[in-house]
Each structure stands twice: as C-alpha cells, then as structure tokens.
Design a protein around this motif. Structure first.
Motif, PDB file in Angstrom:
ATOM      1  N   ASN A  33       0.820  -1.223   0.000  1.00  0.00           N
ATOM      2  CA  ASN A  33       0.000   0.000   0.000  1.00  0.00           C
ATOM      3  C   ASN A  33       0.845   1.261   0.000  1.00  0.00           C
ATOM      4  O   ASN A  33       0.335   2.357  -0.237  1.00  0.00           O
ATOM      5  CB  ASN A  33      -0.938   0.018   1.216  1.00  0.00           C
ATOM      6  CG  ASN A  33      -0.200   0.227   2.538  1.00  0.00           C
ATOM      7  OD1 ASN A  33       0.828  -0.408   2.782  1.00  0.00           O
ATOM      8  ND2 ASN A  33      -0.726   1.085   3.390  1.00  0.00           N
ATOM      9  N   LEU A  34       2.165   1.126   0.262  1.00  0.00           N
ATOM     10  CA  LEU A  34       3.038   2.294   0.280  1.00  0.00           C
ATOM     11  C   LEU A  34       3.731   2.549  -1.056  1.00  0.00           C
ATOM     12  O   LEU A  34       4.275   3.633  -1.271  1.00  0.00           O
ATOM     13  CB  LEU A  34       4.114   2.122   1.363  1.00  0.00           C
ATOM     14  CG  LEU A  34       3.650   2.149   2.813  1.00  0.00           C
ATOM     15  CD1 LEU A  34       4.834   1.950   3.748  1.00  0.00           C
ATOM     16  CD2 LEU A  34       2.948   3.457   3.125  1.00  0.00           C
ATOM     17  N   THR A  35       3.728   1.579  -1.926  1.00  0.00           N
ATOM     18  CA  THR A  35       4.527   1.666  -3.158  1.00  0.00           C
ATOM     19  C   THR A  35       4.211   2.912  -3.973  1.00  0.00           C
ATOM     20  O   THR A  35       5.112   3.629  -4.420  1.00  0.00           O
ATOM     21  CB  THR A  35       4.306   0.410  -4.025  1.00  0.00           C
ATOM     22  OG1 THR A  35       4.616  -0.756  -3.262  1.00  0.00           O
ATOM     23  CG2 THR A  35       5.195   0.465  -5.261  1.00  0.00           C
ATOM     24  N   ALA A  36       2.932   3.196  -4.149  1.00  0.00           N
ATOM     25  CA  ALA A  36       2.533   4.335  -4.994  1.00  0.00           C
ATOM     26  C   ALA A  36       2.497   5.648  -4.219  1.00  0.00           C
ATOM     27  O   ALA A  36       2.276   6.702  -4.823  1.00  0.00           O
ATOM     28  CB  ALA A  36       1.168   4.063  -5.613  1.00  0.00           C
ATOM     29  N   ASN A  37       2.732   5.585  -2.912  1.00  0.00           N
ATOM     30  CA  ASN A  37       2.577   6.786  -2.092  1.00  0.00           C
ATOM     31  C   ASN A  37       3.838   7.162  -1.327  1.00  0.00           C
ATOM     32  O   ASN A  37       3.775   7.894  -0.333  1.00  0.00           O
ATOM     33  CB  ASN A  37       1.438   6.573  -1.084  1.00  0.00           C
ATOM     34  CG  ASN A  37       0.136   6.209  -1.758  1.00  0.00           C
ATOM     35  OD1 ASN A  37      -0.440   7.020  -2.461  1.00  0.00           O
ATOM     36  ND2 ASN A  37      -0.310   4.978  -1.563  1.00  0.00           N
ATOM     37  N   SER A  38       4.967   6.662  -1.777  1.00  0.00           N
ATOM     38  CA  SER A  38       6.205   6.976  -1.069  1.00  0.00           C
ATOM     39  C   SER A  38       7.383   7.034  -2.024  1.00  0.00           C
ATOM     40  O   SER A  38       7.358   6.449  -3.108  1.00  0.00           O
ATOM     41  CB  SER A  38       6.476   5.924   0.019  1.00  0.00           C
ATOM     42  OG  SER A  38       6.619   4.634  -0.539  1.00  0.00           O
ATOM     43  N   GLU A  39       8.393   7.774  -1.583  1.00  0.00           N
ATOM     44  CA  GLU A  39       9.658   7.849  -2.299  1.00  0.00           C
ATOM     45  C   GLU A  39      10.785   7.557  -1.314  1.00  0.00           C
ATOM     46  O   GLU A  39      10.685   7.892  -0.133  1.00  0.00           O
ATOM     47  CB  GLU A  39       9.876   9.231  -2.918  1.00  0.00           C
ATOM     48  CG  GLU A  39       8.884   9.600  -4.000  1.00  0.00           C
ATOM     49  CD  GLU A  39       9.161  10.990  -4.563  1.00  0.00           C
ATOM     50  OE1 GLU A  39      10.257  11.546  -4.271  1.00  0.00           O
ATOM     51  OE2 GLU A  39       8.289  11.532  -5.265  1.00  0.00           O
ATOM     52  N   ILE A  40      11.835   6.947  -1.805  1.00  0.00           N
ATOM     53  CA  ILE A  40      12.990   6.660  -0.960  1.00  0.00           C
ATOM     54  C   ILE A  40      14.040   7.743  -1.165  1.00  0.00           C
ATOM     55  O   ILE A  40      14.372   8.093  -2.302  1.00  0.00           O
ATOM     56  CB  ILE A  40      13.595   5.284  -1.295  1.00  0.00           C
ATOM     57  CG1 ILE A  40      12.556   4.181  -1.071  1.00  0.00           C
ATOM     58  CG2 ILE A  40      14.836   5.020  -0.437  1.00  0.00           C
ATOM     59  CD1 ILE A  40      13.016   2.800  -1.526  1.00  0.00           C
ATOM     60  N   VAL A  41      14.529   8.286  -0.049  1.00  0.00           N
ATOM     61  CA  VAL A  41      15.622   9.265  -0.083  1.00  0.00           C
ATOM     62  C   VAL A  41      16.793   8.640   0.643  1.00  0.00           C
ATOM     63  O   VAL A  41      16.720   8.384   1.850  1.00  0.00           O
ATOM     64  CB  VAL A  41      15.210  10.592   0.593  1.00  0.00           C
ATOM     65  CG1 VAL A  41      16.361  11.594   0.533  1.00  0.00           C
ATOM     66  CG2 VAL A  41      13.963  11.176  -0.083  1.00  0.00           C
ATOM     67  N   HIS A  42      17.867   8.399  -0.072  1.00  0.00           N
ATOM     68  CA  HIS A  42      18.982   7.653   0.503  1.00  0.00           C
ATOM     69  C   HIS A  42      19.787   8.486   1.502  1.00  0.00           C
ATOM     70  O   HIS A  42      20.067   9.672   1.283  1.00  0.00           O
ATOM     71  CB  HIS A  42      19.926   7.170  -0.600  1.00  0.00           C
ATOM     72  CG  HIS A  42      21.086   6.368  -0.078  1.00  0.00           C
ATOM     73  ND1 HIS A  42      20.943   5.127   0.498  1.00  0.00           N
ATOM     74  CD2 HIS A  42      22.420   6.665  -0.024  1.00  0.00           C
ATOM     75  CE1 HIS A  42      22.135   4.677   0.875  1.00  0.00           C
ATOM     76  NE2 HIS A  42      23.035   5.599   0.575  1.00  0.00           N
ATOM     77  N   ALA A  43      20.119   7.856   2.620  1.00  0.00           N
ATOM     78  CA  ALA A  43      21.034   8.424   3.618  1.00  0.00           C
ATOM     79  C   ALA A  43      21.895   7.278   4.115  1.00  0.00           C
ATOM     80  O   ALA A  43      21.375   6.246   4.565  1.00  0.00           O
ATOM     81  CB  ALA A  43      20.271   9.069   4.761  1.00  0.00           C
ATOM     82  N   ALA A  44      23.194   7.447   4.049  1.00  0.00           N
ATOM     83  CA  ALA A  44      24.106   6.328   4.300  1.00  0.00           C
ATOM     84  C   ALA A  44      24.307   6.026   5.777  1.00  0.00           C
ATOM     85  O   ALA A  44      24.659   4.900   6.143  1.00  0.00           O
ATOM     86  CB  ALA A  44      25.457   6.626   3.650  1.00  0.00           C
ATOM     87  N   GLU A  45      24.075   7.000   6.670  1.00  0.00           N
ATOM     88  CA  GLU A  45      24.405   6.807   8.082  1.00  0.00           C
ATOM     89  C   GLU A  45      23.185   6.973   8.978  1.00  0.00           C
ATOM     90  O   GLU A  45      22.171   7.551   8.591  1.00  0.00           O
ATOM     91  CB  GLU A  45      25.498   7.798   8.504  1.00  0.00           C
ATOM     92  CG  GLU A  45      26.803   7.647   7.724  1.00  0.00           C
ATOM     93  CD  GLU A  45      27.874   8.595   8.207  1.00  0.00           C
ATOM     94  OE1 GLU A  45      27.795   9.051   9.369  1.00  0.00           O
ATOM     95  OE2 GLU A  45      28.789   8.901   7.416  1.00  0.00           O
TER      96      GLU A  45
END
Length: 342
Positions: A55-67
């Motif tokens: 249910n989150l696939t179409a309503n979220s974006e991933i923002v990468h943070a390494a730490e």
C-alpha cells in the motif's frame, strides 16, 4: 509553504529500526488518506522492506542516507554528520519545503540540535520546547511541556512555552481557550522559584486565547482540570517518566492480581471489557508523538520503543499539525502577546 501531503520519515530510527518504522508508516497511510511519505535511510534496505507493504509503493519515495544516528551519539557529534544521516536528511527535507513535517524515533538530543540548526527558531522564541499529550481523567489529554529539551528555564522561557503550548492544544483538542497552568510545588501564589512566580505574574495579564489557571502540583497532572501544563525540561522529563512508570506499575499490578487464583482469573473474565479500556487509555502508543515547538517547521519525536501503531499515531499528529498551520499560529499568538506587552 511546505507540501502538506508529504511527511519525511527517518526510517532507520528507533529501538527496532526499519521493520517497525515501515509498519507504522503503512498503518498511518491506512488511517489517513492522502498522505505521502519520503522514506529516508538505506535505499536498499528500505526497498526490500517495502515489499511487505504494497500500500506504500505508490505513495512513497525513498531518499537515501548512508548513516544512522545512534542512541549514544552526542548532539555535537550528530551535528557534524547531519547531512549524511537519515535523521538529518529528513529534517532537511522540511527545510527545503519538500515535506511538511519530519518524524523520527531516534536520539532526542541529536534531533533537537539538528532541527534547531536547520530550521532555526521562530522570531521571539529563544528555545524549542518538547511537548506531548498525556492521558487524563478529563474529556481530553493534557499537553505537557517542556519534556526534556531545556533543563533550566527562566521566566521568559516559561511564558513562551505557555504561548506555544496553548496554540498546540487549540489544534489537537479543538479548544478556543485552553486552560494553562504552571507546574509547581504548591498551588499558593507565594510557592515556587522566582522564575515560576515571575512567569505566573506575566501570564495573569496576558491577552491571549488561553485561560491561565495558576499553579498545579504533580499529583494533579492527570485529573483533567488543565489542558496545558508548563514547566522546565528537568521537571517535565521526571514527570513524564514517572507517569509512564506508574502506568506500567498499574498494568503489572492488575496482571498479577488477576492471575493469583482461580477466582481472580474468573473475575478477570468478567471485568475484561473494563480492563481492556484501561489498558488502551494508558497505552503510551495511543499518545505517541512529541513535537518540538518553536521551530520554523514541524518536527515530531516518536518514542524510541514505540510499536507500529505508536509510530502511526506520531505520523498522524505530525500531519494534523502541518494542516492546521501550527507554526503560523504560534507566531501570530506570540506577536499579539508582544504587542499587548509593549
């Protein structure tokens, strides 16, 4: 103006980390239609975790943070790494206007330091205060602040906390004039420190949408006679931990009593609806989500040990505060107060 529909979530924070945070985000999405999420943290781990929450696939974006900020990291250490950490990036997304609020279950001290540096204070506010609703016997919870952001406060700080707490209570409790009190060692006018008595004198004359009710003692916190209780962070944190410990004590005592004999077990079955209501009322996950008031943006601290339901509650509170324009309302109240004082 930040995009009110997007909430930046530090997906790596909290005692249980990614698993609980994503489950909480998924619950929040089911509870609040229209919310969208910027999930901040390890890109590969988040993408894998999202497979369990379609249910989150179409309503979220991933923002990468390494730490990730650890629970034992000092605020000064965290600040040096802020731009590389999931907590720091989530807060920065609010600063950039990509999100309306940031939510994290991570290190409280680091979160306050990062938020204060990135978002800055509202004009007329000297320090942020950590505020959260606690359960009462009344019609609504009570907002208590400061819960640990400032160990020592002067009268000016306490007055500012009262202004911010009243604005917060008007939103979450839908009140026109919240009842505001100062936590003290007695209800008499001569009791307490110079700072508390001076703050009381100012608040008695304040022309704001609040009703100042004077002093309140610690044993009256949960009576429901007040909507906002103001104190320094030292006393507030002790009050919070004492309330949480008392809730666990009562729950454990009832559990022990109801399992002590066959008759008591039968009594438990009969009284189960009442005990379930008590358990729900005292469950900290149903009151989760402390907000840093006074910042130029909405930042919400979820309890490190919160369940997925607790995380969802914190996210829902964050969204509500953004939609109600909490930051502007605090700024307006403070402006009116300063004008009247002048």
């Amino acid at each position: 103006m930040p995009d009110q529909s997007w909430i930046a979530v530090d997906a790596m924070g909290g005692d249980e980390g990614l698993t609980v945070m994503l489950a909480g985000v998924a619950q929040a999405r089911r509870r609040h239609e229209g919310l969208k999420f910027l999930l901040v943290g390890d890109e590969t781990a988040i993408a894998e975790g999202l497979k369990r929450h379609p249910n989150l696939t179409a309503n979220s974006e991933i923002v990468h943070a390494a730490e990730v900020i650890g629970g034992g990291d000092k605020p000064s250490q965290a600040l040096r790494r802020a731009k590389r950490t999931s907590m720091g990036v989530a807060i920065d997304l609010v600063k950039k206007g990509r999100a309306g609020a940031a939510v994290s279950s991570g290190n409280t001290g680091a979160m306050m330091a990062m938020a204060k540096l990135a978002l800055r204070m509202l004009p007329g506010i000297d320090r942020p205060a950590l505020a959260a609703p606690l359960p009462t016997l009344g019609a609504n919870d009570v907002v208590v602040l400061d819960l640990g952001a400032n160990a020592e406060c002067d009268a000016r700080n306490l007055v500012q906390f009262a202004v911010m707490g009243a604005a917060f209570a008007r939103i979450i409790f839908e009140l026109d004039s919240p009842r505001v009190a100062l936590l003290n060692i007695g209800s008499e006018a001569q009791k307490g420190t110079d700072e508390i008595r001076e703050a009381a004198a100012v608040l008695r004359e304040a022309r704001l949408p609040m009703t100042f009710t004077g002093f309140v003692e610690g044993d009256k916190l949960a009576r429901g006679d007040h909507d906002v209780i103001v104190c320094d962070g030292f006393a507030g944190n002790i009050a919070l931990k004492t309330a949480e410990g008392t809730a666990r004590f009562v729950a454990d005592l009832l559990r022990r009593a109801f399992t002590s004999s066959v008759r008591s077990k039968l009594g438990f079955l009969i009284s189960r609806p009442a005990t379930e209501l008590l358990r729900e009322h005292l469950d900290p996950n149903n009151h989760n989500g402390a907000v840093f008031l006074g910042l130029n943006g909405v930042v919400v601290k979820s309890h490190g040990g919160a369940t997925a339901s607790g995380v969802a509650t914190a996210i829902g509170n964050a969204a509500r505060l953004v939609r109600a324009d909490l930051t502007r309302r605090i700024a307006d109240d403070l402006g009116h107060f300063q004008t009247a004082a002048a």
